[in-house]
Enzyme design. Sequence first.
Site, mmCIF file in Angstrom:
data_model
loop_
_atom_site.group_PDB
_atom_site.id
_atom_site.type_symbol
_atom_site.label_atom_id
_atom_site.label_comp_id
_atom_site.label_asym_id
_atom_site.label_seq_id
_atom_site.Cartn_x
_atom_site.Cartn_y
_atom_site.Cartn_z
ATOM 1 N N LYS A 14 -16.046 -7.204 5.180
ATOM 2 C CA LYS A 14 -15.223 -8.163 5.924
ATOM 3 C C LYS A 14 -15.255 -7.860 7.416
ATOM 4 O O LYS A 14 -15.616 -6.771 7.825
ATOM 5 C CB LYS A 14 -13.788 -8.074 5.413
ATOM 6 C CG LYS A 14 -13.685 -8.284 3.928
ATOM 7 C CD LYS A 14 -12.377 -7.713 3.418
ATOM 8 C CE LYS A 14 -12.421 -7.507 1.919
ATOM 9 N NZ LYS A 14 -11.302 -6.709 1.443
ATOM 10 N N ARG B 205 -1.970 -6.000 -8.508
ATOM 11 C CA ARG B 205 -0.731 -6.740 -8.268
ATOM 12 C C ARG B 205 -0.498 -7.787 -9.346
ATOM 13 O O ARG B 205 0.590 -7.930 -9.874
ATOM 14 C CB ARG B 205 -0.777 -7.419 -6.889
ATOM 15 C CG ARG B 205 -0.759 -6.449 -5.731
ATOM 16 C CD ARG B 205 -1.256 -7.081 -4.475
ATOM 17 N NE ARG B 205 -2.641 -7.510 -4.624
ATOM 18 C CZ ARG B 205 -3.389 -7.982 -3.641
ATOM 19 N NH1 ARG B 205 -2.881 -8.114 -2.441
ATOM 20 N NH2 ARG B 205 -4.637 -8.329 -3.858
ATOM 21 N N HIS C 192 0.842 -1.207 0.000
ATOM 22 C CA HIS C 192 0.000 0.000 0.000
ATOM 23 C C HIS C 192 0.876 1.255 0.000
ATOM 24 O O HIS C 192 0.604 2.213 -0.730
ATOM 25 C CB HIS C 192 -0.887 0.044 1.251
ATOM 26 C CG HIS C 192 -1.940 -1.018 1.325
ATOM 27 N ND1 HIS C 192 -2.118 -1.808 2.433
ATOM 28 C CD2 HIS C 192 -2.894 -1.409 0.438
ATOM 29 C CE1 HIS C 192 -3.118 -2.646 2.232
ATOM 30 N NE2 HIS C 192 -3.604 -2.416 1.023
HETATM 31 O O1 PNS Z 1 -9.062 -2.984 0.152
HETATM 32 P P1 PNS Z 1 -10.339 -3.503 -0.443
HETATM 33 O O2 PNS Z 1 -11.080 -4.308 0.591
HETATM 34 O O3 PNS Z 1 -10.122 -4.256 -1.722
HETATM 35 O O4 PNS Z 1 -11.226 -2.198 -0.771
HETATM 36 C C1 PNS Z 1 -12.523 -2.340 -1.317
HETATM 37 C C2 PNS Z 1 -13.287 -1.007 -1.260
HETATM 38 C C3 PNS Z 1 -13.393 -0.511 0.169
HETATM 39 C C4 PNS Z 1 -12.544 0.030 -2.092
HETATM 40 C C5 PNS Z 1 -14.702 -1.253 -1.882
HETATM 41 O O5 PNS Z 1 -15.305 -2.295 -1.218
HETATM 42 C C6 PNS Z 1 -15.593 -0.011 -1.828
HETATM 43 O O6 PNS Z 1 -15.419 0.911 -2.584
HETATM 44 N N1 PNS Z 1 -16.551 0.003 -0.875
HETATM 45 C C7 PNS Z 1 -17.459 1.102 -0.707
HETATM 46 C C8 PNS Z 1 -18.873 0.712 -1.141
HETATM 47 C C9 PNS Z 1 -19.072 0.964 -2.631
HETATM 48 O O7 PNS Z 1 -18.932 2.064 -3.132
HETATM 49 N N2 PNS Z 1 -19.421 -0.110 -3.383
HETATM 50 C C10 PNS Z 1 -19.706 -0.009 -4.809
HETATM 51 C C11 PNS Z 1 -18.460 -0.215 -5.648
HETATM 52 S S1 PNS Z 1 -18.055 -1.915 -5.771
#
Ligand code: PNS
Length: 172
Positions: free
Chosen positions: A52, A101, A28
């Site tokens: 999660k 990645r 990150h």
């Molecule tokens: O690090 P991660 O868990 O891969 O991040 C995922 C994240 C938090 C970026 C994604 O789940 C997100 O954007 N969540 C917010 C809810 C949302 O906007 N969902 C619609 C897009 S899939």
Amino acid sequence: MASRMASDSSKQNIAIYPGSFDPVTKGHLDLIARGAQIFDRLVVAVAQNSEKDPLFAATERVQMLEAVTYEWKNVEVDVFEGLLVDYARTRNARVILRGIRAVSDYEYELQMAMMNRKIEPQLETVFMLPAEAYSYLSSRMVKEVARLGASVKDLVPGIVEERLKEKLGKRN
Ligand code: PNS
């Protein structure tokens, strides 16, 4: 003059780097360093209620991120709830930054980027590649190996290593 300053700041290229960051890894950080060079401002946005079951509370994740990003003056850490595109709008961001990645990341990232584009067509998703050394690294695996007693020294910043030890009660 004041109005010119306001319009100048509105032209800033602001990117949101969203994620769970449970916890932040060196992968990150590598991406944050790359993003901070490209964008005027980079907002690292911790998802408050990702689906999660997190090991660290959002406030702990934010605290660790703040500690490891303070040297970048154009990087800010924040927390968000709800739709990412709504949050991006409130921050005047034009870009969502995500790391890819390996090919295995692509399908999930594509789905997410396309869904975000469907809801908010003005917002662009930009993908960047972390350094090769971190191409296998994930928060999930870091937690797993830390839980099972292996050292995560090379994988996470020192403060995260300490917090993992405190959380998981391991001595490595
Ligand atoms: O690090 P991660 O868990 O891969 O991040 C995922 C994240 C938090 C970026 C994604 O789940 C997100 O954007 N969540 C917010 C809810 C949302 O906007 N969902 C619609 C897009 S899939």
